[in-house]
Each structure stands twice: as C-alpha cells, then as structure tokens.
Design an enzyme around this catalytic site. Structure first.
Site, PDB file in Angstrom:
ATOM      1  N   LYS A 128       0.855  -1.188   0.000  1.00  0.00           N
ATOM      2  CA  LYS A 128       0.000   0.000   0.000  1.00  0.00           C
ATOM      3  C   LYS A 128       0.886   1.231   0.000  1.00  0.00           C
ATOM      4  O   LYS A 128       2.036   1.161   0.438  1.00  0.00           O
ATOM      5  CB  LYS A 128      -0.876   0.016   1.251  1.00  0.00           C
ATOM      6  CG  LYS A 128      -2.091   0.908   1.141  1.00  0.00           C
ATOM      7  CD  LYS A 128      -3.218   0.243   0.384  1.00  0.00           C
ATOM      8  CE  LYS A 128      -4.340   1.227   0.100  1.00  0.00           C
ATOM      9  NZ  LYS A 128      -5.520   0.554  -0.476  1.00  0.00           N
ATOM     10  N   ASP A 168      -6.888   4.424  -4.766  1.00  0.00           N
ATOM     11  CA  ASP A 168      -7.597   4.271  -3.486  1.00  0.00           C
ATOM     12  C   ASP A 168      -8.209   5.651  -3.205  1.00  0.00           C
ATOM     13  O   ASP A 168      -8.405   6.428  -4.160  1.00  0.00           O
ATOM     14  CB  ASP A 168      -6.615   3.838  -2.373  1.00  0.00           C
ATOM     15  CG  ASP A 168      -7.321   3.441  -1.073  1.00  0.00           C
ATOM     16  OD1 ASP A 168      -7.938   2.368  -1.031  1.00  0.00           O
ATOM     17  OD2 ASP A 168      -7.277   4.215  -0.094  1.00  0.00           O
TER      18      ASP A 168
END
Ligand code: NDP
Length: 449
Positions: A128, A168
C-alpha cells in the site's frame, strides 16, 4: 481475547514497537484473534518465526514530495510505499492521497491487503502507499505536478514483477493517468503492467472502475442468499461515502432491486426516501467534483444532514459502509440494530470499529469484513495485469463475469474456512483464516526470507 501464547508474545512485541500506530495495531489484533485455532495446529510456524515475519513489512519506503502550486508556492508532502509481503506474488495495493495518511494507516492497509489479495485466488502479494497530499480544491495542473513529483521517487521501487500500485481514496483515473505518464517518461518504457486502474485507451480494463462496488454486491448477494435466504430485492440500503466504491455499490444494489436511501461524504449525508438518483449523484461527484449537499439542493424531497456519522440512524435493511476506516462505531452499529437491519457488508477497509463488529455479530446481523467483500477491486486489477501481459482487452461482460465468479469463490472460501473452524457463517474468521493459510504455506516453503 488472545489465548495462544505464541500469538500473545508476537502481538505484545508489535504493541511495544509500534505503540504509536493505532490503526495498524487494530488490524493485527483482529487478524490474530481469528488465527488462534490454526496457530494451535501448527507448532512449526513458531520455530520458523512465521508470525514475527508476517507482521513486519518486507520494506517501507518514505520520501519527500516537493511540488509548486499555481500561485508559485512550494509545498512538501510525505510519500510512502509499504511493500508488505511478496510470498504469493508482486506487492499489489492502492495509493491513497488524503491528509490523514500516515505510517500507521499505510501499514494497516498493507497488512489487510496481504490477506485480501490471497483471497482473490490471483498471484498478488500485499502492499500500500500514498501521501498526505489533499487533492481537494486543487487544480488539474497542481494534481499533475504533485503526481509527477511523487512518481519521480516511486518509479525506482515499482515494476510489473516487483510492485504494482493502483488507486484508493483520492486516487482515481485522473491521478493514475498522470502517474503512468511520468513513469513512462522517466523509464522510456510503455510498461502497462506497472500500474492498474489505467484509462481504457492505454491498457486499462473495462469494469475496473465498477469492480469494487459491484464485487461488494456480488459477495453480499451470495452471503444473503446462502445464510439468510434473502436478496437485495425490495431492501432498503444505506451506502456511506460517495466515491468510487460507494457509487458503484449503489448502482449495483439498485440494479439488484434495492432502494438506496442514504449516501454521504466526509461533511454530511443525504437522505432521499425515493431512492438516490444515481445519474444526478454521478454528475455531482464525477463531473462537478462537488459536495454531496448539492444533491439535496437540486433533488426535491431529499434532505441534507451535516455530520456523516449520523448516516447509520437512517432506517435500513442492509448497510454498505464504503467511505473510510472506523467510520461506524458502537453508536452507529446500535442504531442499525435498533432499526432492524439484517446485514452489514464492508466496502471500505476496516470501516467498523472492533466494538461495532462485536455488536453487529452478537446481534445476529450478517457481517463481512472488507478484505473479503471489497476484494473485487484488486481482483479486477489482477485481471487488468493479465490482459496487459496477454496484450489483449476483454469485453466488459467478460471481465464482469470473471469478477462475479471470483467474488463467489471468495465467499465460498470464507464460508468453508468458518466451518472448518467450527463457526459456520463467521465470515470474518473465515476470511482471515483462508487468506492467511495460503500466505503461510508460501512463506514456509520459501524459507527464512
Ligand atoms: P474515493 O476517494 O473515491 O471516495 C472516498 C469517499 O469516502 C468520499 O465520499 C469521501 O468524502 C469519503 N471519506 C473519505 N474519508 C472519510 C472520512 N475520514 N470520514 C468520512 N468519509 C470519508 O475513495 P474510494 O471509494 O476508492 O475508497 C473508499 C474506501 O474503499 C476506502 O476505505 C478504500 O481503502 C476502500 N477500497 C477502495 C478500493 C477501490 O478500488 N477504489 C478497493 C478496495 C477498497 P470526501 O469527498 O468528503 O472526502
């Protein structure tokens, strides 16, 4: 409660070292609580230091992102990439641009991503990244300059066989386009598989935009049917958030016969008893990039309420939290229970606090964790990578059908694992166990690395 000694010891060490990372600790604790039974059965894991390695990212990159705004003022943001676990494939996970981004949030998301990616059945490790940059209110030129500066550092850490970022919160098609453009410029390679969520004209996949929200509803339909003999047909639904995941969750729930009566953004929520007009909402959010309050200004019969947390007080049958972590606490969960809701399926990552999860489960509502029910996004990113490797594009229907099949198999894996653990229908337990076992097996086979 953690009763297994090995898990207790490893968790205590994580707590000691990462005491200032609350979201990360919350995510690790939830997973560890689900793993007790399987860890009891595998004493060899302790000898191999498996859990100590599992909780520690393989690599964390933190970097400076300097950029200049339209007025000529210089800003310095902080960039991150957490390359968490590559046991089953290259690191894969989104980039988040939001002022709240810090190492704790990056690590919790990367950690969750390992298990989520494992559940998809595709060969993807977990990672991430992101930045505390806030794209809100910034011009396209400012967003472009920020993305170019961000990629100027990130490019050396990624690649189709190493690490493949995607979008995201705050990173959609516009940002991925700018990031890809800069990657291509620096490396002089049209390396399509280095980022997913790309535009359709340069290697993106049809249905990737819709995938997380649609996948959430496919998963939810499967669980509702199998565990409650129910469906979306005729149900009243709340979808929190109004970004990528929320928009397409609302669209699919509506297509499946539900009425979506409330949606939100970080400032407040709208209530529309006639069912949210999605064309209007898409226009406000996708074209005008405006606040959700504009919806109530323009749609007669609808209301705007400031404060997004109160959205859970709206009466509904099914709740789909699709905004951000810890957006539903015990008060929100209790409101849903009092109003007779039957299910909560997470579209966002970790949107329920541990207290909210406990309340929802103990009151008999069907509950699924984001790592299972929102895995359709990354699964379709995996399908985008496959298409890039094949130098082919599949039709919308083909991708959607594969997505549907993947969500069904994720549901089955979670359900089967919950049965093997003696708690049929506990999808949180099932997701954590099923996701972990595959990664654990790969890590054991690859030795101490
Ligand atoms: P977007 O940026 O498109 O939308 C985010 C939405 O959530 C916006 O409506 C935003 O409101 C709201 N929001 C953001 N932060 C908060 C907050 N702290 N409190 C309340 N509302 C907030 O993001 P996505 O839709 O892509 O992501 C939503 C969630 O889904 C995240 O948890 C993400 O990690 C998860 N997810 C996303 C995937 C994807 O494919 N995009 C895949 C899997 C999970 P505002 O505009 O006011 O900020």
């Amino acid at each position: 409660m953690l009763t297994n000694e090995y898990l207790q010891r490893v968790y205590a060490e994580v707590e000691r070292r990462d005491a200032n990372e609350p979201e990360f600790l919350q995510a690790v604790r939830e997973v560890f609580e689900s793993l007790q039974l399987v860890v009891d059965k595998h004493p060899e894991w302790e000898k191999a230091g498996l859990l100590e390695r599992f909780v520690e990212p393989e690599r964390v990159v933190e970097f400076r992102v300097p950029w200049v705004d339209d007025a000529g003022k210089l800003h310095v943001n902080r960039g991150y990439r957490v390359q968490y676990n590559s046991a089953i494939g290259p690191y894969k996970g989104g980039l988040r641009f939001h002022p709240s981004v810090n190492l704790s949030i990056m690590k919790f998301l990367g950690f969750e991503q390992i298990l989520k990616n494992s559940l998809t059945t595709l060969p993807m490790g977990g990672g991430k990244g992101g930045s505390d940059f806030d794209p809100k209110g910034r011009s396209d030129a400012e967003v472009m300059r920020f993305c170019q500066s961000f990629m100027t550092e990130l490019y050396r850490h990624i690649g189709q066989f190493t690490d493949v970022p995607a979008g995201d919160i705050g990173v959609g098609a516009r940002e991925i386009g700018y990031l890809f453009g800069q990657y291509k410029r620096i490396t002089d390679r049209f390396d399509g598989g280095v980022l997913t969520g790309k535009g359709l004209s340069f290697g993106g996949s049809l249905a990737r935009t819709q995938a997380t929200g649609y996948g959430l509803c496919y998963f939810a339909s499967e669980a509702l049917q199998h565990l409650k003999g129910e469906s979306f047909e005729g149900k009243t639904v709340i979808v929190s958030g109004s970004g990528n995941v929320a928009q397409y969750a609302a669209e699919k729930a509506t297509q499946l016969g539900a009425k979506v009566v409330a949606m939100s953004d970080s400032q407040g929520y709208i209530y529309d008893p006639n069912g949210v007009d999605l064309q209007k909402l898409f226009d406000i959010k996708q074209n005008r990039r405006a606040r959700i309050s504009v919806y109530a200004d323009e749609v007669p019969g609808s209301e705007y309420h400031s404060g997004c947390r109160d959205i859970w007080t709206v009466k509904c049958d099914i709740a789909l939290p699709c905004a951000s972590q810890n957006e539903m606490d015990a008060i929100g969960a209790q409101a849903l229970i009092d109003n007779g809701a039957i299910a909560v399926f997470e579209g966002a990552n970790m949107p329920l606090t541990p207290e909210a999860i406990e309340l929802v489960k103990s009151n008999g509502l069907l509950y699924s964790p984001g790592k299972a029910s929102n895995a359709g996004g990354v699964a379709t990113s995996g399908l985008e990578m496959s298409q890039n490797s094949l130098r082919l594009s599949w039709s919308f229907e083909e991708v959607d059908e594969r997505l549907h099949g993947i969500m069904k198999s994720i549901y089955k894996a979670c359900y089967d694992a919950s049965c093997e653990c003696g708690q049929p229908g506990d999808l949180m337990l099932g997701a954590n166990v099923a996701g972990f076992l595959k990664v654990a097996n790969a890590m054991m086979a690859q030795g101490v690395v």
